[in-house]
Design an enzyme around this catalytic site. Sequence first.
Site, PDB file in Angstrom:
ATOM      1  N   SER A  14       0.990  -1.182  -0.101  1.00  0.00           N
ATOM      2  CA  SER A  14      -0.191   0.202   0.016  1.00  0.00           C
ATOM      3  C   SER A  14       0.932   1.231   0.037  1.00  0.00           C
ATOM      4  O   SER A  14       2.204   1.043  -0.442  1.00  0.00           O
ATOM      5  CB  SER A  14      -1.013   0.157   1.094  1.00  0.00           C
ATOM      6  OG  SER A  14      -0.205  -0.213   2.341  1.00  0.00           O
ATOM      7  N   ASP A 188       1.134  13.071   9.689  1.00  0.00           N
ATOM      8  CA  ASP A 188      -0.192  12.407   9.510  1.00  0.00           C
ATOM      9  C   ASP A 188      -0.674  11.384  10.322  1.00  0.00           C
ATOM     10  O   ASP A 188      -1.659  10.816  10.607  1.00  0.00           O
ATOM     11  CB  ASP A 188      -0.147  11.713   8.109  1.00  0.00           C
ATOM     12  CG  ASP A 188       0.437  10.673   7.697  1.00  0.00           C
ATOM     13  OD1 ASP A 188       1.239  10.131   8.595  1.00  0.00           O
ATOM     14  OD2 ASP A 188       0.567  10.328   6.797  1.00  0.00           O
ATOM     15  N   HIS A 191       2.366   7.389   8.355  1.00  0.00           N
ATOM     16  CA  HIS A 191       3.300   6.994   7.550  1.00  0.00           C
ATOM     17  C   HIS A 191       5.035   7.175   8.252  1.00  0.00           C
ATOM     18  O   HIS A 191       5.011   7.934   9.232  1.00  0.00           O
ATOM     19  CB  HIS A 191       3.404   7.659   6.328  1.00  0.00           C
ATOM     20  CG  HIS A 191       2.159   7.180   5.317  1.00  0.00           C
ATOM     21  ND1 HIS A 191       1.042   8.091   5.411  1.00  0.00           N
ATOM     22  CD2 HIS A 191       1.781   6.270   4.739  1.00  0.00           C
ATOM     23  CE1 HIS A 191       0.212   7.482   4.770  1.00  0.00           C
ATOM     24  NE2 HIS A 191       0.524   6.072   4.487  1.00  0.00           N
TER      25      HIS A 191
END
Length: 257
Positions: A14, A188, A191
């Site tokens: 992903s 965020d 990540h």
Amino acid sequence: MAGPERPVIALFGSSFVQYSFSNGGWGAILADVYARKADIVVRGYQGWNSRRALEVIDKVFPKDAAVQPSLVIVYFGGNDSIGKHPSGLGPHVPLEEYLENMRKIANHIKSLSQTTRLIMLSCPPVNENILRNNKRGALTNVSRTNEVGKRYSDALIMLCKEMKIEAIDAFHTIQRRDDWETACIMSDGIHLTEEASKLLAGDIFKVIKNAKWEPSLHWKSLPTEFAEPSDYYVVAPDGKSTINQSDWTYHRKIRWD
């Protein structure tokens, strides 16, 4: 393909994979260390879970491809572990189905060739405080906790042991730093930062070095492409020879093993 055939190392996953070449990411580290030795191929798809990966795995890794990867590094799980949305939409995949999906992905990759190797990466931790306080953007309604993420991570590691697949416990790799929440997780909340990528890359190199694979895929074991001497290199201080720069690594801040 350009030039002589090299081993191919494919990264499949992903956004954890898609972003791996950004901001000093772990994919970029691999590409630097394997320069002139192997080709790093990125197949990263932001937002994907294991269900979506299974839908297209035959297209990403066709069994009749002329060249099969020597190594595939796979990551799915973070999106699967996101809380279930009342609408039924979204990336959530129940744990048992996630494990079955990862088993199918592993079996497909192992079937590509007798010399295709596999490493699976488990879920890394998240900064829950950032996620709780995110009031805008695509991640506003993301329900992701370290309690659930660890459950998915631990289950994948157990599956890999059962299937005799090399695995990296990214959940605990990232937490080796006491300040991991701020040093290793981006703003965020999800990540990886450059510092986290260094930890992960180090573990990947260690697994590859210690794996009992024939032939070895450790970067020091692979030949350097076009490494023969040349009269066109920089002239040595003696004025009679040249300096072969093929295997110089002085530019790396970390002396990877």
